[in-house]
Design an enzyme around this catalytic site. Structure first.
Site, PDB file in Angstrom:
ATOM      1  N   LYS A  77       0.823  -1.215   0.000  1.00 37.83           N
ATOM      2  CA  LYS A  77       0.000   0.000   0.000  1.00 37.83           C
ATOM      3  C   LYS A  77       0.855   1.262   0.000  1.00 37.83           C
ATOM      4  O   LYS A  77       0.591   2.210  -0.754  1.00 37.83           O
ATOM      5  CB  LYS A  77      -0.928  -0.039   1.219  1.00 37.83           C
ATOM      6  CG  LYS A  77      -1.884   1.116   1.335  1.00 37.83           C
ATOM      7  CD  LYS A  77      -3.095   0.774   2.197  1.00 37.83           C
ATOM      8  CE  LYS A  77      -2.785  -0.090   3.395  1.00 37.83           C
ATOM      9  NZ  LYS A  77      -1.946   0.530   4.411  1.00 37.83           N
ATOM     10  N   THR A  79       3.904   1.496  -1.057  1.00 36.30           N
ATOM     11  CA  THR A  79       4.587   1.526  -2.356  1.00 36.30           C
ATOM     12  C   THR A  79       3.681   2.132  -3.420  1.00 36.30           C
ATOM     13  O   THR A  79       4.119   2.962  -4.235  1.00 36.30           O
ATOM     14  CB  THR A  79       5.010   0.094  -2.761  1.00 36.30           C
ATOM     15  OG1 THR A  79       5.808  -0.462  -1.705  1.00 36.30           O
ATOM     16  CG2 THR A  79       5.800   0.092  -4.055  1.00 36.30           C
ATOM     17  N   ARG A 100       2.540   8.149   7.061  1.00 34.66           N
ATOM     18  CA  ARG A 100       2.916   7.959   8.464  1.00 34.66           C
ATOM     19  C   ARG A 100       4.418   7.707   8.601  1.00 34.66           C
ATOM     20  O   ARG A 100       5.068   7.228   7.668  1.00 34.66           O
ATOM     21  CB  ARG A 100       2.180   6.750   9.049  1.00 34.66           C
ATOM     22  CG  ARG A 100       0.693   6.950   9.178  1.00 34.66           C
ATOM     23  CD  ARG A 100       0.027   5.715   9.741  1.00 34.66           C
ATOM     24  NE  ARG A 100       0.125   4.575   8.839  1.00 34.66           N
ATOM     25  CZ  ARG A 100      -0.158   3.318   9.173  1.00 34.66           C
ATOM     26  NH1 ARG A 100      -0.564   3.040  10.403  1.00 34.66           N
ATOM     27  NH2 ARG A 100      -0.053   2.349   8.300  1.00 34.66           N
ATOM     28  N   LYS A 111       7.435  -6.970  10.380  1.00 36.43           N
ATOM     29  CA  LYS A 111       6.763  -6.270   9.283  1.00 36.43           C
ATOM     30  C   LYS A 111       7.728  -5.479   8.412  1.00 36.43           C
ATOM     31  O   LYS A 111       7.522  -5.281   7.226  1.00 36.43           O
ATOM     32  CB  LYS A 111       5.698  -5.333   9.867  1.00 36.43           C
ATOM     33  CG  LYS A 111       4.813  -4.669   8.831  1.00 36.43           C
ATOM     34  CD  LYS A 111       3.707  -3.875   9.526  1.00 36.43           C
ATOM     35  CE  LYS A 111       2.818  -3.184   8.504  1.00 36.43           C
ATOM     36  NZ  LYS A 111       3.459  -2.039   7.866  1.00 36.43           N
ATOM     37  N   ALA A 279      -3.098   1.115  13.149  1.00 39.18           N
ATOM     38  CA  ALA A 279      -4.464   1.117  12.619  1.00 39.18           C
ATOM     39  C   ALA A 279      -5.320   0.006  13.211  1.00 39.18           C
ATOM     40  O   ALA A 279      -6.544   0.057  13.114  1.00 39.18           O
ATOM     41  CB  ALA A 279      -4.437   0.995  11.103  1.00 39.18           C
ATOM     42  N   PHE A 307      -3.454  -0.708   7.106  1.00 36.57           N
ATOM     43  CA  PHE A 307      -4.102  -2.010   6.887  1.00 36.57           C
ATOM     44  C   PHE A 307      -5.215  -1.887   5.844  1.00 36.57           C
ATOM     45  O   PHE A 307      -5.130  -1.082   4.930  1.00 36.57           O
ATOM     46  CB  PHE A 307      -4.583  -2.614   8.201  1.00 36.57           C
ATOM     47  CG  PHE A 307      -3.465  -2.886   9.186  1.00 36.57           C
ATOM     48  CD1 PHE A 307      -2.330  -3.575   8.795  1.00 36.57           C
ATOM     49  CD2 PHE A 307      -3.527  -2.422  10.491  1.00 36.57           C
ATOM     50  CE1 PHE A 307      -1.286  -3.818   9.687  1.00 36.57           C
ATOM     51  CE2 PHE A 307      -2.489  -2.663  11.395  1.00 36.57           C
ATOM     52  CZ  PHE A 307      -1.374  -3.361  10.988  1.00 36.57           C
ATOM     53  N   PHE A 387       3.365  -8.048  -8.723  1.00 41.25           N
ATOM     54  CA  PHE A 387       4.630  -8.622  -8.251  1.00 41.25           C
ATOM     55  C   PHE A 387       5.294  -9.321  -9.441  1.00 41.25           C
ATOM     56  O   PHE A 387       4.612  -9.770 -10.370  1.00 41.25           O
ATOM     57  CB  PHE A 387       4.376  -9.638  -7.126  1.00 41.25           C
ATOM     58  CG  PHE A 387       4.175  -9.020  -5.769  1.00 41.25           C
ATOM     59  CD1 PHE A 387       4.975  -9.361  -4.693  1.00 41.25           C
ATOM     60  CD2 PHE A 387       3.166  -8.078  -5.549  1.00 41.25           C
ATOM     61  CE1 PHE A 387       4.786  -8.803  -3.439  1.00 41.25           C
ATOM     62  CE2 PHE A 387       2.966  -7.513  -4.307  1.00 41.25           C
ATOM     63  CZ  PHE A 387       3.778  -7.875  -3.246  1.00 41.25           C
ATOM     64  N   TRP A 415       6.569  -0.769  -8.115  1.00 40.99           N
ATOM     65  CA  TRP A 415       7.759  -1.320  -7.444  1.00 40.99           C
ATOM     66  C   TRP A 415       8.907  -1.425  -8.447  1.00 40.99           C
ATOM     67  O   TRP A 415      10.024  -1.030  -8.178  1.00 40.99           O
ATOM     68  CB  TRP A 415       7.451  -2.697  -6.842  1.00 40.99           C
ATOM     69  CG  TRP A 415       8.571  -3.231  -5.991  1.00 40.99           C
ATOM     70  CD1 TRP A 415       8.704  -3.114  -4.643  1.00 40.99           C
ATOM     71  CD2 TRP A 415       9.739  -3.945  -6.441  1.00 40.99           C
ATOM     72  NE1 TRP A 415       9.870  -3.702  -4.216  1.00 40.99           N
ATOM     73  CE2 TRP A 415      10.533  -4.217  -5.304  1.00 40.99           C
ATOM     74  CE3 TRP A 415      10.195  -4.375  -7.690  1.00 40.99           C
ATOM     75  CZ2 TRP A 415      11.745  -4.905  -5.373  1.00 40.99           C
ATOM     76  CZ3 TRP A 415      11.405  -5.053  -7.758  1.00 40.99           C
ATOM     77  CH2 TRP A 415      12.168  -5.318  -6.615  1.00 40.99           C
TER      78      TRP A 415
END
Length: 562
Positions: A77, A79, A100, A111, A279, A307, A387, A415
């Site tokens: 998210k 990215t 954030r 994470k 979150a 999230f 991906f 990405w």
């Protein structure tokens, strides 16, 4: 920038990037020299005076980025948020990112950091993921100053008659440390204080973090800090930070941190990185000040809710947007083949194998999040975050499904390709802003009862059949309404992995009941936290923490951050 070396790690890409001095990023913006406080060569804090000077300037368009329920497979998210900002910039749009700050707990745990990935990152990545400009340390210190003042007040005679069994304010540290969840303070005899049970939360779960991110200026910050409920007296009445006379010192500790941090993306798009509440515990959005400032400095602002849409987006739209008077123009819902396959029943170790059938089943999760965004009356675009292992058949399946439902969709390759890979998404977002219907409104009215607000969220956003309140939660509802807290929004503390309160129920569970075990007042932040399931406010480290892979070279270069 070349993209042929697509298999480099995020940190390698970030360390090879050519950063522009922050003064060159400042020159892209409507900022005066005296409004910029450089922190080294590549970071700066921006004075809140900007908001007064640009008060009458029309706000830019705010675009919210959210996702399906996250999985260990990753959604990207952040990215996509960065890549979309870069994509808009490539189209000649004046775009800015508002995100954030990462917490050290997840960075050192499992994470990883939160600066995007590949060729869609905010930089300097290592500094942002570590101590940055010290904002989180200031919040930690403010939180623990309040703890120290509580225990000192009790030790010095307890004039407020605080019930030591009912002190609810916890200490915090910005690390995952399960050993600190439950502690005893004040041991060692009369001169060491009054013994009582206490505990630590992670800094990003502190109410001060939530207050910091919802405050509109220094005076609003002070006013909110004064309302913090630290516990109850022997008559079961709330005791606040104001009763202790603490709000002045707390505001003083936070005054510099309250200024948003300016950095850049790999393609030199400006970004404000500021604040970072969890979150699944708090409201999961960057600071109101940074979002509003970005809207004064740019025509398009890309921001995110933590999230899935059931958590960060719902809280952005029901809490942050309501308090900050923000009307989002569109929502981007990020989905990946990998995560959809996990929601369709595929184990993590088998995700590289093509499985269109599982992906089709997993689309039920995406469908629910689309319905949630529609419930708020907002136009949206589905972003397929590609991906390198995704197959054409799988990508085509999502695109076909979206076309069948007339859902706007864009294949996103940010990405691998940076802003270039976000152009299709940027065009779709601009199109839905221009042509889509926007009837934005929160999904509940503040005047409704606490339990009705909870039921509205559970049924509309999660798809729950019903809500069950524990006897403790029912007693708290009565008490909170008596204290005058009944008209506040609800901040649901819930697992991020499922639409339900059971993290193992992936996809789109049906016929389930949400259980509210207790409420916690965050009166300074301006909401009531409803705790469901077994949500931890102090996470633990995994068996092999990411910290064990981290190091620094003799030249001072970070190794192992991701």
């Amino acid at each position: 920038m070349g993209f042929s070396t697509k298999y480099k790690s995020d940190i390698e890409i970030a360390q090879e990037a050519e950063l522009k001095p922050i003064k060159e990023i400042v020159q892209q913006l409507d900022l005066h020299d005296e409004e910029v406080e450089p922190y080294g060569h590549y970071k700066a804090k921006i004075s809140l005076d900007v908001m007064k000077r640009l008060e009458k300037k029309k706000d830019g368009k705010v675009i919210l980025v959210t996702s399906i329920n996250p999985t260990p497979a990753g959604e990207g998210k952040s990215t996509v948020t960065v890549g979309l900002g870069q994509g808009l910039a490539k189209l000649g749009k004046n775009a800015m990112i508002a995100m954030r700050e990462p917490s050290l707990g997840p960075t050192m745990g499992i994470k990883g950091g939160a600066t995007g990935g590949g060729y869609s990152q905010v930089i300097p990545m290592e500094e942002i993921n570590l101590h940055f400009t010290g904002d989180f340390h200031a919040i930690t210190t403010a939180n623990n100053t309040l703890s120290a003042l509580i225990d000192n007040h009790i030790h010095q005679g307890n004039e407020l008659q605080i019930d030591v069994r009912r002190v609810t304010w916890k200490r915090v540290v910005d690390l995952n440390d399960r050993a600190l969840r439950n502690v005893i303070v004040g041991l060692g005899g009369p001169v060491q204080g009054v013994p009582r049970e206490d505990g630590f939360d992670i800094t990003v779960a502190s109410e001060i973090m939530a207050i910091f991110c919802l405050a509109t200026d220094l005076q609003d910050l002070k006013k909110r800090l004064s309302k913090i409920v630290v516990g109850y007296d022997i008559h079961k009445q709330p005791v606040t930070a104001s009763d202790l006379g603490a709000e002045g010192a707390l505001t003083l500790l936070l005054k510099d941190a309250l200024k948003p941090n300016l950095v850049q993306t790999l393609e030199h798009t400006p970004a404000l990185i500021h604040g970072g509440p969890f979150a699944n515990i708090a409201h999961g959005c960057n600071s109101v000040i940074a979002t509003k400032m970005a809207a004064k400095l740019a025509d398009y602002v890309l921001t995110e809710g933590g999230f899935g849409a059931d958590l960060g987006a719902e809280k952005f739209l029901d809490i942050k947007a309501r308090y900050a008077n923000i009307k989002p123009e569109a929502v981007v819902i990020v989905a990946t083949n990998r995560a959809l396959k996990m929601h369709g029943g595929v184990a993590k170790e088998n995700l590289k194998e093509e499985n269109v059938e599982a992906l089709s089943k997993g689309l039920e999760n995406l469908q629910k999040h689309i319905e949630t965004v529609q419930a708020f009356g907002l136009p949206f675009v589905v972003a397929i975050n590609r991906f390198v292992t995704d197959t054409e058949k799988e990508v085509k399946k999502i695109e076909t499904w979206c076309a069948e439902h007339s859902y706007p969709v864009a294949l996103t390759e940010v990405w691998e390709k940076g802003g270039e890979g976000g152009i299709e998404l940027a065009k779709k977002v601009l199109d839905v802003i221009e042509t889509g219907e926007n009837h934005f409104a929160p999904i509940y009215d503040l005047s409704t009862s606490i339990d009705d607000k909870v039921k509205t969220i559970a049924r509309t956003v999660y798809g729950a059949k019903d809500v069950e309140f524990s006897s403790k939660a029912k007693k708290q509802i009565r008490a909170f309404e008596k204290f005058g807290w009944g008209n506040l929004p609800i901040c649901m503390a819930k697992t991020q992995y499922s639409l339900s309160d059971d993290p193992t129920l992936l996809g789109r569970p049906t016929d389930f009941t949400i259980t509210i075990r207790e409420f916690r007042p965050s009166i300074g932040a301006g909401f009531i936290v409803a705790l469901t399931g077994d949500v931890m406010t102090m996470p633990g480290l995994p068996k092999k923490p990411a910290a064990l892979n981290m190091d620094v070279t003799g030249e001072g270069k970070a190794v192992g951050l991701f």
